[in-house]
Design a protein around this motif. Structure first.
Motif, short mmCIF file in Angstrom:
data_model
loop_
_atom_site.label_atom_id
_atom_site.label_comp_id
_atom_site.label_asym_id
_atom_site.label_seq_id
_atom_site.Cartn_x
_atom_site.Cartn_y
_atom_site.Cartn_z
N LYS A 184 49.89 68.48 62.62
CA LYS A 184 50.66 68.99 64.42
C LYS A 184 51.98 68.30 64.35
CE LYS A 184 46.09 67.42 66.17
NZ LYS A 184 45.41 66.87 66.80
N LYS A 185 52.45 67.51 63.62
CA LYS A 185 53.97 67.05 64.38
C LYS A 185 54.81 68.50 63.25
CE LYS A 185 52.76 62.53 65.11
NZ LYS A 185 53.23 61.08 64.79
N PRO A 187 53.86 71.26 62.04
CA PRO A 187 53.21 71.93 61.29
C PRO A 187 53.90 73.49 60.21
CG PRO A 187 53.63 73.08 63.30
CD PRO A 187 54.65 71.37 62.86
N ASN A 208 49.05 62.27 61.98
CA ASN A 208 48.70 63.82 62.49
C ASN A 208 50.04 64.57 62.15
OD1 ASN A 208 46.63 63.36 64.58
ND2 ASN A 208 47.42 62.12 64.83
N LYS A 251 43.46 67.68 58.34
CA LYS A 251 43.32 68.32 59.81
C LYS A 251 41.64 68.45 59.24
CE LYS A 251 44.60 72.82 60.61
NZ LYS A 251 45.50 74.17 59.69
#
Length: 171
Positions: free
Chosen positions: A148-149, A151, A145, A17
């Motif tokens: 994002k997947k 949080p 990620n 991130k």
């Protein structure tokens, strides 16, 4: 010009991130590097027997976002004085390292490390290794990620690790 940078800073979930939000950054991939096994699995790397570190490979446009800027972000994500891992993640696979792609990156990384070490920001020496780039192996898809997947899990993990508390006290 498109370049790559590889940084190890403990859990790779926490290292995506911070880089994945700037113009000029094309891609940030979680993976493994520095070890002696081809195509290692997460379980193998986590066991500490492969020599690999959890890393992020950053593909960036150096004319838009410089390697120096990447290093500034990197240093602000880790405890560069800890050579036993990072925060709650302990062991060799969680050590902080900079994997340089060429002599230009090496020169910039060494200068950046020296400046940080001489800054007086830390009461112990900066011990983060600067190493030659080694083959990079992308981690399993569920690690990509992650912030994002997943949080909520990501936020809980960062909080529990002590990373954010340490970073806010230093920076």
């Amino acid at each position: 010009m498109t370049e790559k940078a590889i940084f190890a800073g403990g859990c790779f979930w926490c290292m995506v991130k911070p880089f994945d939000q700037f113009d000029g950054i094309e891609q940030v991939v979680s993976g493994y590097s520095g070890g002696h096994i081809e195509n290692p699995s997460y379980e193998q790397v986590k066991s500490g027997t492969t020599g690999h570190l959890e890393v992020v490979e950053i593909t960036f446009q150096s004319d838009i976002f410089s390697y120096e800027q990447l290093l500034d972000i990197f240093w602000q994500q880790i405890d560069p004085t800890d050579d036993e891992g990072q925060f709650q993640e302990r062991g060799s696979s969680y050590r902080a390292s900079i994997f340089v792609q060429n002599e230009r990156q090496r020169t910039i990384a060494e200068k950046s490390k020296l400046e940080l070490n001489n800054s007086g920001r830390f009461d112990k020496p900066v011990v983060t290794e600067i190493r030659d780039a080694a083959p990079f192996y992308a981690a399993e898809e569920y690690h990509q990620n992650f912030y994002k997947k997943n949080p909520d899990h990501y936020k809980e993990d960062r909080t529990a690790s002590g990373r954010d508390k340490f970073l806010s006290s230093i920076w």
